[in-house]
Design a protein around this motif. Sequence first.
Motif, PDB file in Angstrom:
ATOM      1  N   PRO A  35       0.809  -1.221   0.000  1.00  0.00           N
ATOM      2  CA  PRO A  35       0.000   0.000   0.000  1.00  0.00           C
ATOM      3  C   PRO A  35       0.843   1.271   0.000  1.00  0.00           C
ATOM      4  O   PRO A  35       0.337   2.337  -0.284  1.00  0.00           O
ATOM      5  N   TYR A  36       2.126   1.168   0.338  1.00  0.00           N
ATOM      6  CA  TYR A  36       2.991   2.342   0.370  1.00  0.00           C
ATOM      7  C   TYR A  36       4.255   2.082  -0.443  1.00  0.00           C
ATOM      8  O   TYR A  36       4.723   0.950  -0.567  1.00  0.00           O
ATOM      9  N   ASP A  37       4.804   3.169  -0.963  1.00  0.00           N
ATOM     10  CA  ASP A  37       6.128   3.072  -1.580  1.00  0.00           C
ATOM     11  C   ASP A  37       7.201   3.018  -0.506  1.00  0.00           C
ATOM     12  O   ASP A  37       8.173   2.272  -0.625  1.00  0.00           O
ATOM     13  N   VAL A  38       7.034   3.840   0.539  1.00  0.00           N
ATOM     14  CA  VAL A  38       8.055   3.953   1.576  1.00  0.00           C
ATOM     15  C   VAL A  38       7.385   4.072   2.940  1.00  0.00           C
ATOM     16  O   VAL A  38       6.431   4.833   3.105  1.00  0.00           O
ATOM     17  N   ILE A  39       7.902   3.317   3.902  1.00  0.00           N
ATOM     18  CA  ILE A  39       7.571   3.527   5.307  1.00  0.00           C
ATOM     19  C   ILE A  39       8.781   4.173   5.962  1.00  0.00           C
ATOM     20  O   ILE A  39       9.902   3.673   5.839  1.00  0.00           O
ATOM     21  N   VAL A  40       8.564   5.288   6.645  1.00  0.00           N
ATOM     22  CA  VAL A  40       9.610   5.975   7.395  1.00  0.00           C
ATOM     23  C   VAL A  40       9.342   5.741   8.880  1.00  0.00           C
ATOM     24  O   VAL A  40       8.259   6.071   9.370  1.00  0.00           O
ATOM     25  N   VAL A  41      10.312   5.170   9.566  1.00  0.00           N
ATOM     26  CA  VAL A  41      10.174   4.947  11.007  1.00  0.00           C
ATOM     27  C   VAL A  41      10.970   6.030  11.726  1.00  0.00           C
ATOM     28  O   VAL A  41      12.192   6.079  11.651  1.00  0.00           O
ATOM     29  N   GLY A  42      10.254   6.937  12.389  1.00  0.00           N
ATOM     30  CA  GLY A  42      10.899   8.047  13.076  1.00  0.00           C
ATOM     31  C   GLY A  42      10.505   9.372  12.463  1.00  0.00           C
ATOM     32  O   GLY A  42      10.605   9.548  11.248  1.00  0.00           O
ATOM     33  N   ALA A  43      10.054  10.298  13.301  1.00  0.00           N
ATOM     34  CA  ALA A  43       9.590  11.598  12.818  1.00  0.00           C
ATOM     35  C   ALA A  43      10.406  12.728  13.416  1.00  0.00           C
ATOM     36  O   ALA A  43       9.877  13.732  13.874  1.00  0.00           O
ATOM     37  N   GLY A  44      11.733  12.545  13.406  1.00  0.00           N
ATOM     38  CA  GLY A  44      12.633  13.612  13.812  1.00  0.00           C
ATOM     39  C   GLY A  44      13.102  14.388  12.591  1.00  0.00           C
ATOM     40  O   GLY A  44      12.448  14.397  11.537  1.00  0.00           O
ATOM     41  N   ALA A  45      14.249  15.028  12.719  1.00  0.00           N
ATOM     42  CA  ALA A  45      14.767  15.855  11.628  1.00  0.00           C
ATOM     43  C   ALA A  45      14.992  15.043  10.362  1.00  0.00           C
ATOM     44  O   ALA A  45      14.626  15.467   9.256  1.00  0.00           O
ATOM     45  N   ALA A  46      15.585  13.858  10.497  1.00  0.00           N
ATOM     46  CA  ALA A  46      15.882  13.037   9.323  1.00  0.00           C
ATOM     47  C   ALA A  46      14.620  12.461   8.703  1.00  0.00           C
ATOM     48  O   ALA A  46      14.406  12.552   7.490  1.00  0.00           O
ATOM     49  N   GLY A  47      13.772  11.850   9.535  1.00  0.00           N
ATOM     50  CA  GLY A  47      12.586  11.194   9.008  1.00  0.00           C
ATOM     51  C   GLY A  47      11.627  12.157   8.336  1.00  0.00           C
ATOM     52  O   GLY A  47      11.098  11.891   7.254  1.00  0.00           O
ATOM     53  N   LEU A  48      11.389  13.321   8.949  1.00  0.00           N
ATOM     54  CA  LEU A  48      10.450  14.277   8.376  1.00  0.00           C
ATOM     55  C   LEU A  48      11.031  14.950   7.133  1.00  0.00           C
ATOM     56  O   LEU A  48      10.297  15.231   6.179  1.00  0.00           O
ATOM     57  N   SER A  49      12.334  15.221   7.126  1.00  0.00           N
ATOM     58  CA  SER A  49      12.947  15.789   5.923  1.00  0.00           C
ATOM     59  C   SER A  49      12.810  14.821   4.754  1.00  0.00           C
ATOM     60  O   SER A  49      12.482  15.224   3.629  1.00  0.00           O
ATOM     61  N   ALA A  50      13.034  13.540   5.025  1.00  0.00           N
ATOM     62  CA  ALA A  50      12.884  12.532   3.977  1.00  0.00           C
ATOM     63  C   ALA A  50      11.433  12.439   3.523  1.00  0.00           C
ATOM     64  O   ALA A  50      11.150  12.327   2.323  1.00  0.00           O
ATOM     65  N   ALA A  51      10.509  12.471   4.481  1.00  0.00           N
ATOM     66  CA  ALA A  51       9.091  12.329   4.136  1.00  0.00           C
ATOM     67  C   ALA A  51       8.616  13.466   3.243  1.00  0.00           C
ATOM     68  O   ALA A  51       7.855  13.257   2.296  1.00  0.00           O
ATOM     69  N   VAL A  52       9.052  14.699   3.543  1.00  0.00           N
ATOM     70  CA  VAL A  52       8.651  15.842   2.712  1.00  0.00           C
ATOM     71  C   VAL A  52       9.168  15.672   1.288  1.00  0.00           C
ATOM     72  O   VAL A  52       8.432  15.854   0.311  1.00  0.00           O
ATOM     73  N   MET A  53      10.452  15.310   1.151  1.00  0.00           N
ATOM     74  CA  MET A  53      11.005  15.156  -0.194  1.00  0.00           C
ATOM     75  C   MET A  53      10.316  14.023  -0.949  1.00  0.00           C
ATOM     76  O   MET A  53       9.972  14.168  -2.131  1.00  0.00           O
ATOM     77  N   LEU A  54      10.073  12.900  -0.294  1.00  0.00           N
ATOM     78  CA  LEU A  54       9.414  11.770  -0.952  1.00  0.00           C
ATOM     79  C   LEU A  54       7.971  12.110  -1.302  1.00  0.00           C
ATOM     80  O   LEU A  54       7.459  11.702  -2.351  1.00  0.00           O
ATOM     81  N   GLY A  55       7.298  12.863  -0.422  1.00  0.00           N
ATOM     82  CA  GLY A  55       5.938  13.296  -0.729  1.00  0.00           C
ATOM     83  C   GLY A  55       5.894  14.184  -1.953  1.00  0.00           C
ATOM     84  O   GLY A  55       4.991  14.073  -2.793  1.00  0.00           O
ATOM     85  N   ARG A  56       6.878  15.072  -2.069  1.00  0.00           N
ATOM     86  CA  ARG A  56       6.951  15.943  -3.240  1.00  0.00           C
ATOM     87  C   ARG A  56       7.267  15.153  -4.515  1.00  0.00           C
ATOM     88  O   ARG A  56       6.974  15.614  -5.626  1.00  0.00           O
ATOM     89  N   GLN A  57       7.849  13.969  -4.339  1.00  0.00           N
ATOM     90  CA  GLN A  57       8.103  13.089  -5.472  1.00  0.00           C
ATOM     91  C   GLN A  57       6.869  12.243  -5.825  1.00  0.00           C
ATOM     92  O   GLN A  57       6.933  11.365  -6.671  1.00  0.00           O
ATOM     93  N   LYS A  58       5.765  12.528  -5.127  1.00  0.00           N
ATOM     94  CA  LYS A  58       4.495  11.822  -5.319  1.00  0.00           C
ATOM     95  C   LYS A  58       4.616  10.341  -5.002  1.00  0.00           C
ATOM     96  O   LYS A  58       3.979   9.500  -5.622  1.00  0.00           O
TER      97      LYS A  58
END
Length: 313
Positions: free
Chosen positions: A18-41
Motif C-alpha cells: 500500500p505504500y512506496d516507503v515507510i519511514v520509522v521516526g519523525a525527527g529531523a531526518a525522518g520528516l525531511s525525507a518524508a517531505v522530499m518523498l511526498g513531493r516526489q508523489k
Amino acid sequence: MPSPVFLPEDSMSHRKDPYDVIVVGAGAAGLSAAVMLGRQKRRVLVVSLKRRRNSPADRVNNVPFAHGTPPGEVYRKMESDAAGYGVEFVWDEVRTAWATDETVGVRTADSGSFSAGRLLLATGPVDDLPAWIPEGQWGRTVFDCPYCHTLEHDGADFVAVGSGEETLQHALLCRQYADGLTAVVSDPEALGSPLAERLRSVGAQVVADTVRSARALPAGGLLLVTGKGREITAGAVVLDTAIQRPNQVLPKALGLELNPHGFPRTTLFGQTSHPRVYNTGKSNPSSPYFAWTGAAASGLNAARKISEDLAFG
C-alpha cells in the motif's frame, strides 16, 4: 487523505504494497525525507512516537530559519508540510520489522501492521541517561552538545561529566561561556593528558571522580554530589556522548549488517546491507557532533536515493 491500510503480518507477501516507503521516526531526518518523498508523489507512511530525542529542550539552535524555535513548533511545521504532499502518519511504537526480496513491513504496538516497497529507519540512537539527573533537567540544565545549549548558560559554572578524553574536550569547548569550569572524569589516566593540562592552564579543575546524585537548587542550577563526597555547584552540566547507544531492535530484526559501533552499516545515501532498507539520521552518525541539520541533510540524501531506486527499479 485515505486512511492508512492495515494488513495482518502473515498476508504481507500476498498483497500489493500500500505504500512506496515507510519511514520509522519523525525527527529531523525522518520528516525531511518524508517531505522530499511526498513531493516526489511517492506513497509515504511515517510511523513514530510523538516524543523525539530533543523534545525536552526549550528551543533548537544552529538550525537555519528555525533558530531559537521550540522543537515541537518545528516538527509541527514539518509534519504539516509532509501531510500537504499526501504523507500519512501513524503515531505509535514500531515493535518489529521484516524484509524479504519483494517487500518490507513493520508491526506497531497498537495500530497493526504495514508494508511497503522500501523502509527508511530514522529512529536515532537511544539515550541512556544517568539516574542522578533530576526530573525536568535533561535538555535544559543537563545536555550533551557543547554547541546547542551553551550560550543560554553564559556566565554560569560549567561542569563536564563523563569517562575521559571526550569529557575534557567538552569542557574546553565550554570554557568561553564558563565563570567556573570543572571536569569530572571517571578514568584517572585522563588526568595526565594534554587536554587536562590545557584545562588547568585556563583555571579549570580536573578531578577523577563520578557523580553519585544531584538536586535542583532553588536559585537555578544543580548541586552535584560525587562518589568521593565532593559537592559541586553547576549552572550547566555537559555530558559526553557515551550516554548514546545504538537502537538495535529493528536493525537486528531485519538482519542488517552493523558497523563496529553497533549502527547499521550504510553508504553515504543510507543504503544498508538489505536493498530495500535504508538507515539515516543520528543512527548513522559521521561524528559525535552530528547535529540537527546534519540529520536533516542525511534524510534528504536517503530520500533522493530511495526515489531513484523506485524509479530505476
